[in-house]
Write a protein that holds these residues in place. Structure first.
Motif, PDB file in Angstrom:
ATOM      1  N   ILE A 243     -10.320  -0.546  10.092  1.00 52.82           N
ATOM      2  CA  ILE A 243      -9.105  -1.356  10.091  1.00 52.82           C
ATOM      3  C   ILE A 243      -8.095  -0.705   9.151  1.00 52.82           C
ATOM      4  O   ILE A 243      -8.411  -0.406   8.010  1.00 52.82           O
ATOM      5  CB  ILE A 243      -9.393  -2.807   9.629  1.00 52.82           C
ATOM      6  N   GLU A 244      -6.888  -0.485   9.662  1.00 56.29           N
ATOM      7  CA  GLU A 244      -5.807   0.069   8.844  1.00 56.29           C
ATOM      8  C   GLU A 244      -4.978  -1.095   8.299  1.00 56.29           C
ATOM      9  O   GLU A 244      -4.462  -1.911   9.052  1.00 56.29           O
ATOM     10  CB  GLU A 244      -4.932   0.983   9.702  1.00 56.29           C
ATOM     11  N   ILE A 245      -4.884  -1.164   6.972  1.00 55.17           N
ATOM     12  CA  ILE A 245      -4.115  -2.246   6.343  1.00 55.17           C
ATOM     13  C   ILE A 245      -2.666  -1.772   6.200  1.00 55.17           C
ATOM     14  O   ILE A 245      -2.410  -0.704   5.647  1.00 55.17           O
ATOM     15  CB  ILE A 245      -4.723  -2.628   4.986  1.00 55.17           C
ATOM     16  N   LEU A 246      -1.721  -2.574   6.698  1.00 52.71           N
ATOM     17  CA  LEU A 246      -0.317  -2.176   6.741  1.00 52.71           C
ATOM     18  C   LEU A 246       0.486  -2.650   5.530  1.00 52.71           C
ATOM     19  O   LEU A 246       1.608  -2.211   5.341  1.00 52.71           O
ATOM     20  CB  LEU A 246       0.333  -2.689   8.027  1.00 52.71           C
TER      21      LEU A 246
ATOM     22  N   VAL B 266      -4.273  -4.619  -2.813  1.00 55.26           N
ATOM     23  CA  VAL B 266      -4.509  -4.289  -1.407  1.00 55.26           C
ATOM     24  C   VAL B 266      -5.299  -2.986  -1.296  1.00 55.26           C
ATOM     25  O   VAL B 266      -6.197  -2.870  -0.468  1.00 55.26           O
ATOM     26  CB  VAL B 266      -3.171  -4.203  -0.637  1.00 55.26           C
ATOM     27  N   GLN B 267      -5.017  -2.017  -2.169  1.00 58.63           N
ATOM     28  CA  GLN B 267      -5.704  -0.729  -2.114  1.00 58.63           C
ATOM     29  C   GLN B 267      -7.207  -0.848  -2.419  1.00 58.63           C
ATOM     30  O   GLN B 267      -7.981   0.040  -2.088  1.00 58.63           O
ATOM     31  CB  GLN B 267      -5.066   0.258  -3.076  1.00 58.63           C
ATOM     32  N   ASP B 268      -7.641  -1.959  -3.043  1.00 57.92           N
ATOM     33  CA  ASP B 268      -9.051  -2.166  -3.387  1.00 57.92           C
ATOM     34  C   ASP B 268      -9.860  -2.761  -2.230  1.00 57.92           C
ATOM     35  O   ASP B 268     -11.084  -2.845  -2.322  1.00 57.92           O
ATOM     36  CB  ASP B 268      -9.173  -3.107  -4.599  1.00 57.92           C
ATOM     37  N   VAL B 269      -9.194  -3.177  -1.154  1.00 54.82           N
ATOM     38  CA  VAL B 269      -9.876  -3.823  -0.026  1.00 54.82           C
ATOM     39  C   VAL B 269     -10.614  -2.772   0.803  1.00 54.82           C
ATOM     40  O   VAL B 269     -10.062  -1.737   1.157  1.00 54.82           O
ATOM     41  CB  VAL B 269      -8.861  -4.583   0.866  1.00 54.82           C
ATOM     42  N   VAL B 270     -11.889  -3.085   1.103  1.00 53.09           N
ATOM     43  CA  VAL B 270     -12.698  -2.202   1.947  1.00 53.09           C
ATOM     44  C   VAL B 270     -12.845  -2.874   3.308  1.00 53.09           C
ATOM     45  O   VAL B 270     -13.450  -3.938   3.420  1.00 53.09           O
ATOM     46  CB  VAL B 270     -14.094  -1.966   1.318  1.00 53.09           C
ATOM     47  N   ALA B 271     -12.241  -2.266   4.336  1.00 51.28           N
ATOM     48  CA  ALA B 271     -12.305  -2.809   5.697  1.00 51.28           C
ATOM     49  C   ALA B 271     -12.487  -1.642   6.667  1.00 51.28           C
ATOM     50  O   ALA B 271     -11.513  -1.004   7.056  1.00 51.28           O
ATOM     51  CB  ALA B 271     -11.039  -3.591   6.018  1.00 51.28           C
ATOM     52  N   PRO B 272     -13.741  -1.344   7.042  1.00 48.57           N
ATOM     53  CA  PRO B 272     -13.979  -0.207   7.940  1.00 48.57           C
ATOM     54  C   PRO B 272     -13.310  -0.380   9.300  1.00 48.57           C
ATOM     55  O   PRO B 272     -13.294  -1.485   9.846  1.00 48.57           O
ATOM     56  CB  PRO B 272     -15.503  -0.161   8.076  1.00 48.57           C
TER      57      PRO B 272
ATOM     58  N   LEU C 137      -3.482 -10.497   5.342  1.00 40.56           N
ATOM     59  CA  LEU C 137      -3.078  -9.089   5.380  1.00 40.56           C
ATOM     60  C   LEU C 137      -2.667  -8.713   6.792  1.00 40.56           C
ATOM     61  O   LEU C 137      -3.288  -9.150   7.767  1.00 40.56           O
ATOM     62  CB  LEU C 137      -4.238  -8.179   4.950  1.00 40.56           C
ATOM     63  N   LYS C 138      -1.632  -7.889   6.898  1.00 41.62           N
ATOM     64  CA  LYS C 138      -1.198  -7.365   8.194  1.00 41.62           C
ATOM     65  C   LYS C 138      -2.028  -6.108   8.445  1.00 41.62           C
ATOM     66  O   LYS C 138      -2.075  -5.216   7.591  1.00 41.62           O
ATOM     67  CB  LYS C 138       0.289  -7.040   8.148  1.00 41.62           C
ATOM     68  N   VAL C 139      -2.721  -6.061   9.571  1.00 33.38           N
ATOM     69  CA  VAL C 139      -3.616  -4.945   9.861  1.00 33.38           C
ATOM     70  C   VAL C 139      -3.384  -4.397  11.263  1.00 33.38           C
ATOM     71  O   VAL C 139      -2.784  -5.049  12.118  1.00 33.38           O
ATOM     72  CB  VAL C 139      -5.107  -5.360   9.727  1.00 33.38           C
ATOM     73  N   LYS C 140      -3.891  -3.164  11.469  1.00 30.52           N
ATOM     74  CA  LYS C 140      -3.830  -2.525  12.775  1.00 30.52           C
ATOM     75  C   LYS C 140      -5.247  -2.070  13.101  1.00 30.52           C
ATOM     76  O   LYS C 140      -5.885  -1.405  12.280  1.00 30.52           O
ATOM     77  CB  LYS C 140      -2.879  -1.326  12.711  1.00 30.52           C
TER      78      LYS C 140
END
Length: 194
Positions: A163-166, A155-161, A127-130
């Motif tokens: 971290i912004e998923i692009l 992708v919308q189901d991913v929980v990553a505190p 995943l591309k993240v910011k």
């Protein structure tokens, strides 16, 4: 997080001739940008082996003339004929400044759909993240515990505190598809009922 240490020399000469000379000595020309200054250096090609040829996300500590730069690999080029490493771009990590990187996905858990005889199909591996440098991690875990037969994890189901998923939120990461054997069993069960 795993960190690779690379020791190099600052470059004083630039241009095609100087770059060819560096490559002929088994060195790879590199640049570090994103910090206070842009730094050009070269390092032995062997030093990049564990950083380039791996699916893992790692930090790079570049040591140049007693100064250490914390970086991430941003881009690399390979020679079109020999397939040797030709150039590497690093992005310096600056505290408080967001960076965009690609993090690998780690699938965790047991899917209900797989237990029922389905087959897990992984659609994307990263995943591309910011994120801020302090929030970066080796991978993003995606749980498939609740994944049913013919279901998707998106992708919308991913929980990553922090971290912004692009990536687009509707892209499926993994799905459980019905196997041919399971379809045949269902078809034969339907014909027996009739």
């Amino acid at each position: 997080m795993k960190t690779i240490t690379i020791e190099g020399q600052l470059r004083s000469e630039y241009g095609k001739k100087a770059t060819r000379q560096i490559r002929s000595e088994g060195q790879v020309p590199c640049v570090i940008y994103g910090g206070a200054e842009t730094v050009s250096f070269s390092a032995p090609a062997i030093a990049f082996k564990n950083l380039v040829y791996t699916p893992d996300f790692q930090l790079a500590e570049v040591k140049l003339d007693g100064k250490v730069y914390r970086c991430v690999l941003k881009d690399m080029q390979f020679d079109v004929v020999t397939d040797e490493l030709a150039h590497i771009d690093f992005l310096e990590l600056v505290e408080g400044k967001h960076v965009s990187v690609t993090l690998p996905i780690k699938i965790v858990g047991q899917s209900e759909g797989v237990k029922a005889g389905g087959k897990l199909v992984v659609k994307i591996k990263a995943l591309k993240v910011k994120a801020l440098p302090k929030d970066l991690r080796e991978n993003i875990e995606v749980s498939i515990d609740n994944l049913e037969l013919n279901g998707n994890v998106r992708v919308q189901d991913v929980v990553a505190p922090n971290i912004e998923i692009l990536n687009s939120p509707r892209i499926p990461i993994a799905s459980v598809v019905m196997t041919r054997q399971l379809r045949q069993e269902e078809a034969s069960a339907d014909t027996k009922k009739k």
